[in-house]
Scaffold this motif. Structure first.
Motif, PDB file in Angstrom:
ATOM      1  N   TYR A  33     -32.125 -58.390  -8.051  1.00 32.60           N
ATOM      2  CA  TYR A  33     -32.257 -56.933  -7.962  1.00 32.60           C
ATOM      3  C   TYR A  33     -31.142 -56.269  -8.762  1.00 32.60           C
ATOM      4  N   TYR A  48     -36.572 -55.088  -9.721  1.00 36.36           N
ATOM      5  CA  TYR A  48     -36.556 -56.343  -8.981  1.00 36.36           C
ATOM      6  C   TYR A  48     -37.322 -57.401  -9.762  1.00 36.36           C
ATOM      7  N   MET A  97     -35.259 -67.253   0.148  1.00 35.99           N
ATOM      8  CA  MET A  97     -35.669 -67.578   1.513  1.00 35.99           C
ATOM      9  C   MET A  97     -35.368 -69.019   1.865  1.00 35.99           C
ATOM     10  N   THR A 102     -33.270 -64.752   4.541  1.00 31.13           N
ATOM     11  CA  THR A 102     -34.405 -63.871   4.272  1.00 31.13           C
ATOM     12  C   THR A 102     -34.131 -63.049   3.027  1.00 31.13           C
ATOM     13  N   PHE A 103     -35.169 -62.430   2.512  1.00 30.53           N
ATOM     14  CA  PHE A 103     -35.006 -61.624   1.313  1.00 30.53           C
ATOM     15  C   PHE A 103     -34.121 -60.411   1.555  1.00 30.53           C
ATOM     16  N   ASN A 104     -34.044 -59.948   2.804  1.00 30.56           N
ATOM     17  CA  ASN A 104     -33.181 -58.814   3.097  1.00 30.56           C
ATOM     18  C   ASN A 104     -31.698 -59.183   3.098  1.00 30.56           C
TER      19      ASN A 104
ATOM     20  N   TYR B  32     -37.488 -55.469  10.136  1.00 31.54           N
ATOM     21  CA  TYR B  32     -36.253 -55.919  10.747  1.00 31.54           C
ATOM     22  C   TYR B  32     -35.153 -54.898  10.431  1.00 31.54           C
ATOM     23  N   THR B  34     -31.247 -54.433   9.286  1.00 25.10           N
ATOM     24  CA  THR B  34     -30.200 -55.166   8.569  1.00 25.10           C
ATOM     25  C   THR B  34     -29.002 -54.258   8.349  1.00 25.10           C
ATOM     26  N   GLN B  49     -28.501 -59.136  11.073  1.00 27.48           N
ATOM     27  CA  GLN B  49     -29.895 -58.725  11.006  1.00 27.48           C
ATOM     28  C   GLN B  49     -30.583 -59.069  12.320  1.00 27.48           C
ATOM     29  N   GLY B  91     -36.680 -52.953   7.063  1.00 26.29           N
ATOM     30  CA  GLY B  91     -37.702 -53.417   6.159  1.00 26.29           C
ATOM     31  C   GLY B  91     -38.185 -54.801   6.553  1.00 26.29           C
ATOM     32  N   PRO B  92     -39.338 -55.218   6.006  1.00 30.14           N
ATOM     33  CA  PRO B  92     -39.861 -56.560   6.306  1.00 30.14           C
ATOM     34  C   PRO B  92     -39.033 -57.620   5.597  1.00 30.14           C
ATOM     35  N   ILE B  93     -38.685 -58.665   6.305  1.00 35.43           N
ATOM     36  CA  ILE B  93     -37.798 -59.675   5.731  1.00 35.43           C
ATOM     37  C   ILE B  93     -38.526 -60.740   4.941  1.00 35.43           C
ATOM     38  N   MET B  94     -39.839 -60.829   5.142  1.00 33.22           N
ATOM     39  CA  MET B  94     -40.578 -61.887   4.481  1.00 33.22           C
ATOM     40  C   MET B  94     -41.221 -61.404   3.185  1.00 33.22           C
ATOM     41  N   SER B  96     -40.465 -60.045  -0.352  1.00 38.93           N
ATOM     42  CA  SER B  96     -39.441 -59.792  -1.354  1.00 38.93           C
ATOM     43  C   SER B  96     -39.780 -58.587  -2.215  1.00 38.93           C
ATOM     44  N   ASN B  97     -41.041 -58.136  -2.156  1.00 36.04           N
ATOM     45  CA  ASN B  97     -41.435 -56.986  -2.961  1.00 36.04           C
ATOM     46  C   ASN B  97     -41.066 -55.660  -2.303  1.00 36.04           C
ATOM     47  N   GLN B  99     -38.694 -52.843  -1.240  1.00 38.99           N
ATOM     48  CA  GLN B  99     -37.377 -52.412  -1.689  1.00 38.99           C
ATOM     49  C   GLN B  99     -36.656 -51.660  -0.580  1.00 38.99           C
ATOM     50  N   LEU B 100     -35.517 -52.199  -0.174  1.00 41.03           N
ATOM     51  CA  LEU B 100     -34.725 -51.559   0.866  1.00 41.03           C
ATOM     52  C   LEU B 100     -34.258 -50.180   0.401  1.00 41.03           C
TER      53      LEU B 100
END
Lengths: 117, 112
Positions: A33, A48, A97, A102-104, B32, B34, B49, B91-94, B96-97, B99-100
């Motif tokens: 990112y 991204y 992952m 996780t991605f976050n 989730y 974070t 998180q 945001g959803p953790i699974m 990757s698309n 954007q936070l």
């Protein structure tokens, strides 16, 4: 292991010039990112990458901004015809992952401070 | 897109427990929560998180009520080195698309 690195750490340029900012993500991280951060603000999403392709470039402010990640690792953010308003800290982050993460959970580099005179 | 609201700034003293609350009224079922920490001249650093109830790690605890419309980051016995900006994101953790969305965060100042 090595974290995310960014070069240069500081870049001063003149209005109208072209600049390239480099990001070396953590080895094996598929997601990369780019963000831009102005003083007193949170990071602003730019683009991204998932692997080599730009999965989401909706944050790029205009067509003067472009980024590449040709081999799915190192990425370069390119800014043409720089303007004073482009001055900010440009942050790069990577995530994956693997290993239960996780991605976050993004790992950020120290940033490149760009100053356009 | 889920947005968050948190105090602009907070002050506390060394040795105290600090709680920073974040509101996220529109949090989605698969989102989730974070938290990141950012020191001056550094990139943000992931702290913790969670999805619901309580999560604890070596750095902080995260408390999330049943309705998940808010969350509280708890820093035990803070020191001067905890002075930083703290960001709450959802945001959803699974995915990757996804954007936070980063707000301005909470600037925490710890005094001696």
């Amino acid at each position: 292991g090595a974290g995310v690195s960014q070069t240069p750490s500081n870049k001063v340029t003149e209005k109208g010039k072209y600049v390239e900012l480099r990001c070396d993500p953590i080895s094996g991280h598929t997601a990369l990112y780019w963000y831009r951060q102005s003083l007193g603000q949170g990071p602003e999403f730019l683009i991204y990458f998932q692997g080599t392709g730009a999965a989401d470039d909706s944050g790029l402010p205009n067509d003067r901004f472009f980024a590449v990640r040709p081999e799915g690792s190192v990425s370069t953010l390119k800014i043409q015809r720089t303007e004073r308003g482009d001055s900010a800290v440009y942050l790069c982050a990577s995530s994956s992952m693997t290993s239960g993460r996780t991605f976050n959970e993004q790992f950020f580099g120290p940033g490149t401070r760009l100053t356009v005179l | 897109l889920a947005k968050t609201t948190q105090p602009i700034s907070m002050d506390s003293y060394e040795g105290q427990e600090v709680n920073i609350t974040c509101s996220h009224n529109n949090i989605a079922t698969n989102d989730y929560i974070t938290w990141y920490q950012q020191f001056p001249s550094q990139g943000p650093r992931f702290i913790i998180q969670g999805y619901k109830t309580k999560v604890t790690n070596e750095v902080a605890s995260l408390f999330i009520p049943a309705d998940r419309k808010s969350s509280t980051l708890s820093l035990p016995r803070v020191s001067l080195s905890d002075t930083a900006v703290y960001y709450c994101l959802v945001g959803p953790i699974m995915d990757s698309n996804y954007q936070l969305i980063w707000g301005a965060g909470t600037k925490l100042i710890i005094k001696p």
